[in-house]
Design a protein around this motif. Structure first.
Motif, PDB file in Angstrom:
ATOM      1  N   ALA A 228       0.864  -1.187   0.000  1.00 32.40           N
ATOM      2  CA  ALA A 228       0.000   0.000   0.000  1.00 32.40           C
ATOM      3  C   ALA A 228       0.895   1.229   0.000  1.00 32.40           C
ATOM      4  CB  ALA A 228      -0.881   0.015   1.239  1.00 32.40           C
ATOM      5  N   ASP A 229       0.328   2.356  -0.411  1.00 31.07           N
ATOM      6  CA  ASP A 229       1.087   3.601  -0.387  1.00 31.07           C
ATOM      7  C   ASP A 229       1.287   4.033   1.077  1.00 31.07           C
ATOM      8  OD1 ASP A 229       2.000   6.222  -0.521  1.00 31.07           O
ATOM      9  OD2 ASP A 229       0.783   6.709  -2.277  1.00 31.07           O
ATOM     10  N   VAL A 257       3.985   3.947  -7.485  1.00 32.67           N
ATOM     11  CA  VAL A 257       5.420   3.729  -7.324  1.00 32.67           C
ATOM     12  C   VAL A 257       6.072   3.308  -8.648  1.00 32.67           C
ATOM     13  CG1 VAL A 257       5.141   1.345  -6.495  1.00 32.67           C
ATOM     14  CG2 VAL A 257       7.142   2.658  -5.797  1.00 32.67           C
TER      15      VAL A 257
HETATM   16  P1  ADP Z   1      10.136   9.319  -8.023  1.00 37.31           P
HETATM   17  O1  ADP Z   1      11.057  10.109  -7.176  1.00 37.31           O
HETATM   18  O2  ADP Z   1      10.820   8.176  -8.712  1.00 37.31           O
HETATM   19  O3  ADP Z   1       9.324  10.141  -8.953  1.00 37.31           O
HETATM   20  P2  ADP Z   1       7.602   8.720  -6.860  1.00 37.31           P
HETATM   21  O4  ADP Z   1       7.317   9.793  -5.889  1.00 37.31           O
HETATM   22  O5  ADP Z   1       6.940   8.772  -8.191  1.00 37.31           O
HETATM   23  O6  ADP Z   1       9.169   8.597  -7.013  1.00 37.31           O
HETATM   24  O7  ADP Z   1       7.286   7.279  -6.230  1.00 37.31           O
HETATM   25  C1  ADP Z   1       7.563   6.999  -4.895  1.00 37.31           C
HETATM   26  C2  ADP Z   1       6.326   7.198  -4.040  1.00 37.31           C
HETATM   27  O8  ADP Z   1       5.318   6.295  -4.488  1.00 37.31           O
HETATM   28  C3  ADP Z   1       6.494   6.850  -2.589  1.00 37.31           C
HETATM   29  O9  ADP Z   1       7.000   7.904  -1.858  1.00 37.31           O
HETATM   30  C4  ADP Z   1       5.093   6.432  -2.153  1.00 37.31           C
HETATM   31  O10 ADP Z   1       4.427   7.443  -1.448  1.00 37.31           O
HETATM   32  C5  ADP Z   1       4.352   6.211  -3.462  1.00 37.31           C
HETATM   33  N1  ADP Z   1       3.690   4.889  -3.534  1.00 37.31           N
HETATM   34  C6  ADP Z   1       2.430   4.683  -4.008  1.00 37.31           C
HETATM   35  N2  ADP Z   1       2.104   3.410  -3.961  1.00 37.31           N
HETATM   36  C7  ADP Z   1       3.161   2.753  -3.439  1.00 37.31           C
HETATM   37  C8  ADP Z   1       3.426   1.389  -3.156  1.00 37.31           C
HETATM   38  N3  ADP Z   1       2.528   0.422  -3.404  1.00 37.31           N
HETATM   39  N4  ADP Z   1       4.644   1.061  -2.666  1.00 37.31           N
HETATM   40  C9  ADP Z   1       5.571   2.003  -2.442  1.00 37.31           C
HETATM   41  N5  ADP Z   1       5.380   3.313  -2.669  1.00 37.31           N
HETATM   42  C10 ADP Z   1       4.192   3.706  -3.170  1.00 37.31           C
END
Ligand code: ADP
Ligand code: ASP
Ligand code: MG
Length: 417
Positions: A228-229, A257
């Motif tokens: 989960a997020d 993610v």
């Molecule tokens: P980037 O710096 O590569 O753009 P993102 O912010 O797009 O990274 O992706 C990381 C974020 O994704 C995490 O901080 C988290 O809040 C979110 N996220 C959403 N769903 C998930 C999940 N299932 N597992 C891990 N992180 C998740």
């Protein structure tokens, strides 16, 4: 060859850039292709620039200044020598984008957006590349727009795989450390195109596919793919291994993610994807690869906020069947509404959409001539993969459920925020 992708969060400040170097020292950096995003939230800041430009330039200078000062602070912290060439190159990039906006005649928002917003990535990769040189890590900066070709569907370019594969195969030597921009590409007239927001993961996958890379690693601010997020679920747990299919499903339902387009090219060549923490690079993180279902086998929760639920019914009690559903989907496509969920009965049709481009009122105008429409804005769409009784209960938990849909592996609930 390995492909590493560092997202905005990993290079949001000078410490982030220093940490990137530590990760490279830890993992080694030969035969590595680095794909780097814009720093921190600079893509959002560049979007403000574009918006100001179209709002008759009100606030344009201020919007540019914010972007400039952000990068300047990072450069000042990384480079002690104020005569360093990085300052000159970054200044030239600013002059280039400002020059574009001075001379531009195109009223096409998406075209202008792509010509402007990508400077976030051009600047970030310049700074990181120069800093790598500074700490003695030899690297080659590439303009990815010379390698990834798309059509001219600005803001969501579709990759021309044949051309891209040829350019990458011919232009990239193995045994080197390369650094390039995520998110960007170019069309046949060499105008910049972008691959859609959050598209840098996809860039990493495109490059890996064309290089027949051994693996892709995306470095994140989380330990890997969790069930989960963690922003919304306090007790999120790490998934050690997941299959491509499972990862595609999770990304499709909105686990942000991993960008949803990332997995198809990797799956086609069975290139493993590692999702790892840039804070704990030694930890194993998550591996997405062939075969394995999901380990551990636990329910996975995905939430999409700010969605729109429309409940349509026919004006005259006639059935909503193929032709009217066809018309409806054409409208949704024309107004760029991404459909998350549909449910229909004889005379009603519910659809939950992502109003990414803020075109809801235009769409509703079109629909109201054809259907009775009840519209709920700002709803949340929850998805549980591999649901069980406890996981459903924990989600429902006093929330007002507007719609529920249950398949064999997936349960979806639309609830008021
Ligand atoms: P980037 O710096 O590569 O753009 P993102 O912010 O797009 O990274 O992706 C990381 C974020 O994704 C995490 O901080 C988290 O809040 C979110 N996220 C959403 N769903 C998930 C999940 N299932 N597992 C891990 N992180 C998740
Ligand atoms: N910088 C782009 C964005 O924020 C691409 C990416 O980070 O993946 O959307
Ligand atoms: Mg991102």
């Amino acid at each position: 060859m390995r492909v590493f992708k560092f997202g905005g969060a990993s290079v949001k400040d000078a410490d982030g850039v220093r940490n990137l170097v530590e990760v490279l020292k830890e993992t080694g950096h030969q035969n590595t292709f680095l794909v780097v995003s814009a720093m921190g939230k600079m893509t959002n800041a560049m979007e403000v620039v574009v918006k100001a430009y179209f709002d008759e330039r009100v606030g344009l200078e201020k919007a540019f200044e914010e972007v400039f000062l952000y990068h300047e602070a990072i450069m000042n912290a990384l480079f002690t020598n104020k005569e360093h060439s990085v300052y000159k190159i970054v200044n030239l990039l600013f002059e280039e984008v400002q020059g574009f906006l001075t001379w531009n005649k195109s009223p096409n928002y998406s075209f202008v957006y792509d010509q402007v917003v990508g400077y976030g990535e051009l600047i970030s990769t310049t700074i990181v590349s120069k800093y790598l040189n500074e700490v003695g890590i030899e690297n080659y900066w590439l303009d990815i727009r010379d390698y990834i070709k798309t059509d001219n569907n600005y803001r969501d370019g579709r990759v021309n795989w044949e051309k891209t594969q040829k350019l990458i195969a011919e232009g990239i030597e193995k045994n080197k450390l390369y650094i390039t921009q995520g998110f960007l590409a170019s069309d046949d007239n060499n105008f910049t195109t972008t691959l859609g927001r959050e598209g840098s993961d996809y860039t990493a996958a495109i490059v890996a596919y064309c290089l027949n890379a051994n693996s892709v690693t995306i470095w994140k601010d989380v330990p890997g793919v969790l069930n989960a997020d963690p922003r919304y679920f306090k007790e999120a747990r790490l998934l050690n291994k997941i299959s491509y299919r499972e990862a595609i499903e999770l990304a499709f339902y909105g686990a942000s993610v991993i960008h949803p387009k990332t997995l198809q090219p990797l799956q086609r060549k069975e290139i493993p994807l590692h999702v790892k923490s840039f804070i704990q690079p030694k930890d194993s993180g998550t591996t997405v690869a062939k075969g394995i279902g999901i380990e551990p086998e636990i329910p996975c929760f995905i939430v999409k906020k700010n969605q729109v639920l429309m409940k349509l019914s026919s004006l005259d009690f006639s059935f909503i069947v193929e032709d009217s559903i066809g018309d409806l989907f054409k409208l949704l496509h024309d107004y760029k509404m991404k459909v998350d969920l549909i449910q229909n009965s004889a005379i009603s049709f519910s659809v939950c959409v992502d109003n990414k481009y803020n075109r809801l009122s235009d769409l509703l105008n079109q629909l109201s001539g054809k259907f009775n429409v009840v519209c709920h804005e700002d709803v949340s769409l929850y998805t549980i993969r591999h649901f069980d009784a406890d996981s459903i209960k924990s989600l429902q938990n006093g929330r007002e459920v507007l719609l529920e849909q249950r398949g064999k592996e997936t349960l979806q609930l639309v609830v008021k925020q």
